[in-house]
Design a protein around this motif. Structure first.
Motif, PDB file in Angstrom:
ATOM      1  N   ASN A  70       0.802  -1.216   0.000  1.00  0.00           N
ATOM      2  CA  ASN A  70       0.000   0.000   0.000  1.00  0.00           C
ATOM      3  C   ASN A  70       0.840   1.274   0.000  1.00  0.00           C
ATOM      4  OD1 ASN A  70      -2.420  -1.486   0.084  1.00  0.00           O
ATOM      5  ND2 ASN A  70      -2.203  -1.719   2.298  1.00  0.00           N
ATOM      6  N   VAL A  71       2.155   1.120   0.055  1.00  0.00           N
ATOM      7  CA  VAL A  71       3.027   2.285   0.088  1.00  0.00           C
ATOM      8  C   VAL A  71       4.153   2.145  -0.929  1.00  0.00           C
ATOM      9  CG1 VAL A  71       2.581   2.762   2.542  1.00  0.00           C
ATOM     10  CG2 VAL A  71       4.553   1.393   1.896  1.00  0.00           C
ATOM     11  N   THR A  72       4.684   3.281  -1.311  1.00  0.00           N
ATOM     12  CA  THR A  72       5.873   3.319  -2.148  1.00  0.00           C
ATOM     13  C   THR A  72       6.968   3.969  -1.326  1.00  0.00           C
ATOM     14  OG1 THR A  72       4.586   3.502  -4.182  1.00  0.00           O
ATOM     15  CG2 THR A  72       6.886   4.252  -4.277  1.00  0.00           C
ATOM     16  N   ARG A  73       8.103   3.323  -1.245  1.00  0.00           N
ATOM     17  CA  ARG A  73       9.259   3.865  -0.505  1.00  0.00           C
ATOM     18  C   ARG A  73      10.181   4.530  -1.512  1.00  0.00           C
ATOM     19  NH1 ARG A  73      11.443   5.340   3.649  1.00  0.00           N
ATOM     20  NH2 ARG A  73      13.481   4.697   4.343  1.00  0.00           N
ATOM     21  N   VAL A  74      10.565   5.796  -1.251  1.00  0.00           N
ATOM     22  CA  VAL A  74      11.391   6.573  -2.168  1.00  0.00           C
ATOM     23  C   VAL A  74      12.649   7.055  -1.454  1.00  0.00           C
ATOM     24  CG1 VAL A  74      11.472   8.626  -3.646  1.00  0.00           C
ATOM     25  CG2 VAL A  74       9.337   7.341  -3.422  1.00  0.00           C
ATOM     26  N   GLU A  75      13.792   6.943  -2.119  1.00  0.00           N
ATOM     27  CA  GLU A  75      15.060   7.493  -1.615  1.00  0.00           C
ATOM     28  C   GLU A  75      15.465   8.642  -2.518  1.00  0.00           C
ATOM     29  OE1 GLU A  75      17.773   4.198  -1.458  1.00  0.00           O
ATOM     30  OE2 GLU A  75      16.852   3.412   0.380  1.00  0.00           O
ATOM     31  N   TYR A  76      15.949   9.712  -1.894  1.00  0.00           N
ATOM     32  CA  TYR A  76      16.247  10.946  -2.621  1.00  0.00           C
ATOM     33  C   TYR A  76      17.741  11.258  -2.732  1.00  0.00           C
ATOM     34  CZ  TYR A  76      11.311  11.651  -1.692  1.00  0.00           C
ATOM     35  OH  TYR A  76       9.958  11.491  -1.619  1.00  0.00           O
ATOM     36  N   GLY A  77      18.598  10.431  -2.148  1.00  0.00           N
ATOM     37  CA  GLY A  77      20.025  10.745  -2.120  1.00  0.00           C
ATOM     38  C   GLY A  77      20.361  11.717  -1.001  1.00  0.00           C
ATOM     39  N   LEU A  78      19.430  11.902  -0.073  1.00  0.00           N
ATOM     40  CA  LEU A  78      19.611  12.804   1.064  1.00  0.00           C
ATOM     41  C   LEU A  78      19.642  12.023   2.379  1.00  0.00           C
ATOM     42  CD1 LEU A  78      16.869  15.432   0.072  1.00  0.00           C
ATOM     43  CD2 LEU A  78      19.327  15.591  -0.355  1.00  0.00           C
ATOM     44  N   GLU A  79      19.869  10.719   2.292  1.00  0.00           N
ATOM     45  CA  GLU A  79      19.710   9.855   3.458  1.00  0.00           C
ATOM     46  C   GLU A  79      20.942   9.763   4.357  1.00  0.00           C
ATOM     47  OE1 GLU A  79      16.512   9.333   0.814  1.00  0.00           O
ATOM     48  OE2 GLU A  79      18.610   9.025   0.330  1.00  0.00           O
ATOM     49  N   VAL A 103      16.055  18.993   8.139  1.00  0.00           N
ATOM     50  CA  VAL A 103      17.006  19.192   7.052  1.00  0.00           C
ATOM     51  C   VAL A 103      16.481  20.278   6.118  1.00  0.00           C
ATOM     52  CG1 VAL A 103      18.005  18.105   4.992  1.00  0.00           C
ATOM     53  CG2 VAL A 103      17.877  16.831   7.136  1.00  0.00           C
ATOM     54  N   GLU A 104      17.381  21.193   5.761  1.00  0.00           N
ATOM     55  CA  GLU A 104      17.084  22.157   4.714  1.00  0.00           C
ATOM     56  C   GLU A 104      17.793  21.647   3.465  1.00  0.00           C
ATOM     57  OE1 GLU A 104      17.385  26.917   3.801  1.00  0.00           O
ATOM     58  OE2 GLU A 104      18.928  25.996   5.037  1.00  0.00           O
ATOM     59  N   ALA A 105      17.029  21.385   2.425  1.00  0.00           N
ATOM     60  CA  ALA A 105      17.586  20.846   1.186  1.00  0.00           C
ATOM     61  C   ALA A 105      17.415  21.865   0.063  1.00  0.00           C
ATOM     62  CB  ALA A 105      16.900  19.542   0.812  1.00  0.00           C
ATOM     63  N   ALA A 106      18.470  22.053  -0.714  1.00  0.00           N
ATOM     64  CA  ALA A 106      18.404  22.907  -1.902  1.00  0.00           C
ATOM     65  C   ALA A 106      17.885  22.053  -3.048  1.00  0.00           C
ATOM     66  CB  ALA A 106      19.784  23.457  -2.232  1.00  0.00           C
ATOM     67  N   VAL A 107      16.914  22.596  -3.793  1.00  0.00           N
ATOM     68  CA  VAL A 107      16.266  21.822  -4.850  1.00  0.00           C
ATOM     69  C   VAL A 107      16.332  22.597  -6.167  1.00  0.00           C
ATOM     70  CG1 VAL A 107      14.193  20.593  -5.558  1.00  0.00           C
ATOM     71  CG2 VAL A 107      14.661  20.917  -3.116  1.00  0.00           C
ATOM     72  N   PRO A 108      17.220  22.179  -7.092  1.00  0.00           N
ATOM     73  CA  PRO A 108      17.254  22.821  -8.409  1.00  0.00           C
ATOM     74  C   PRO A 108      16.075  22.364  -9.273  1.00  0.00           C
ATOM     75  CG  PRO A 108      18.891  21.077  -8.292  1.00  0.00           C
ATOM     76  CD  PRO A 108      18.234  21.160  -6.936  1.00  0.00           C
ATOM     77  N   ALA A 109      15.944  22.927 -10.445  1.00  0.00           N
ATOM     78  CA  ALA A 109      14.808  22.647 -11.334  1.00  0.00           C
ATOM     79  C   ALA A 109      14.687  21.169 -11.705  1.00  0.00           C
ATOM     80  CB  ALA A 109      14.898  23.504 -12.590  1.00  0.00           C
ATOM     81  N   ASP A 110      15.821  20.438 -11.774  1.00  0.00           N
ATOM     82  CA  ASP A 110      15.746  19.015 -12.146  1.00  0.00           C
ATOM     83  C   ASP A 110      15.315  18.117 -10.989  1.00  0.00           C
ATOM     84  OD1 ASP A 110      18.041  18.861 -10.570  1.00  0.00           O
ATOM     85  OD2 ASP A 110      19.347  18.161 -12.182  1.00  0.00           O
ATOM     86  N   GLY A 111      15.191  18.687  -9.778  1.00  0.00           N
ATOM     87  CA  GLY A 111      14.713  17.925  -8.633  1.00  0.00           C
ATOM     88  C   GLY A 111      15.761  17.138  -7.885  1.00  0.00           C
ATOM     89  N   LYS A 112      17.025  17.170  -8.317  1.00  0.00           N
ATOM     90  CA  LYS A 112      18.098  16.427  -7.640  1.00  0.00           C
ATOM     91  C   LYS A 112      18.604  17.258  -6.469  1.00  0.00           C
ATOM     92  CE  LYS A 112      19.533  13.999 -11.786  1.00  0.00           C
ATOM     93  NZ  LYS A 112      20.594  13.822 -12.785  1.00  0.00           N
ATOM     94  N   ALA A 113      17.993  17.075  -5.311  1.00  0.00           N
ATOM     95  CA  ALA A 113      18.257  17.898  -4.132  1.00  0.00           C
ATOM     96  C   ALA A 113      19.587  17.563  -3.475  1.00  0.00           C
ATOM     97  CB  ALA A 113      17.124  17.724  -3.125  1.00  0.00           C
TER      98      ALA A 113
END
Length: 179
Positions: free
Chosen positions: A121-130, A147-157
């Motif tokens: 029932n869930v999707t687990r997502v990793e963002y490279g911020l772990e 955490v304060e994350a910088a997020v450019p237009a391509d979404g790779k925070a």
């Protein structure tokens, strides 16, 4: 002749290193930042030292957030885009897509990858911020981490700042009593 080859290899390695640094600095210079809630775990990397594993509330998402119900069974490793909206002080997930959604002024989009999930029932997502690497002996924080994350237009925070109970991580750890 050998000197020229050596200099060419050295130049190529230097260019690669500078390109990687420039890429990270461009991400951190992004004007868009988001504040994320976390849940830390305390591991240690023998080569890199202490770090804190950060588990985000936006990492475990209900399948109802998919923009198309057919994508709910997306395989592990697939790139996804998670749309966030600010709700109170933090950003929360409001939609998951397999393609970069159109920009909306009220939303920020993070790029991630589907991780293994044992719950259908869930999707687990990793963002490279772990992972957040810290000074030796400071990898066991007590308190609320954000955490304060910088997020450019391509979404790779990229992680810009980490706070422990609202204070910068290094400062807060200096003030915590040692066990």
């Amino acid at each position: 002749m050998k000197l020229q080859h050596f200099l060419a290899v050295l130049g190529a390695q230097t260019a690669l290193l500078l390109a990687l640094i420039a890429q990270q600095e461009l991400r951190l210079a992004s004007p868009t930042t988001v504040l994320l809630e976390t849940a830390p775990v305390d591991p240690r990397d023998l080569l890199r030292g202490d770090y804190v594993i950060l588990g985000y509330k936006i990492s475990t998402l209900t399948n109802s957030l998919w923009d198309s119900p057919a994508f709910a069974k997306t395989p592990e490793g697939t790139t996804v885009f998670v749309s966030l909206e600010k709700r109170g002080p933090f950003h929360e997930a409001v939609q998951i897509s397999q393609s970069l959604p159109p920009q909306e002024p009220s939303r920020v989009v993070l790029q991630g990858r589907v991780a293994h999930s044992w719950n259908t029932n869930v999707t687990r997502v990793e963002y490279g911020l772990e992972r957040y690497y810290v000074k030796e002996g400071t990898g066991n924080p007590r308190g609320k981490i954000t955490v304060e994350a910088a997020v450019p237009a391509d979404g790779k925070a990229a992680i810009k700042n980490v706070f422990l109970d609202g204070k910068p991580y290094a400062e807060a750890m200096r003030q915590q009593p040692r066990e």
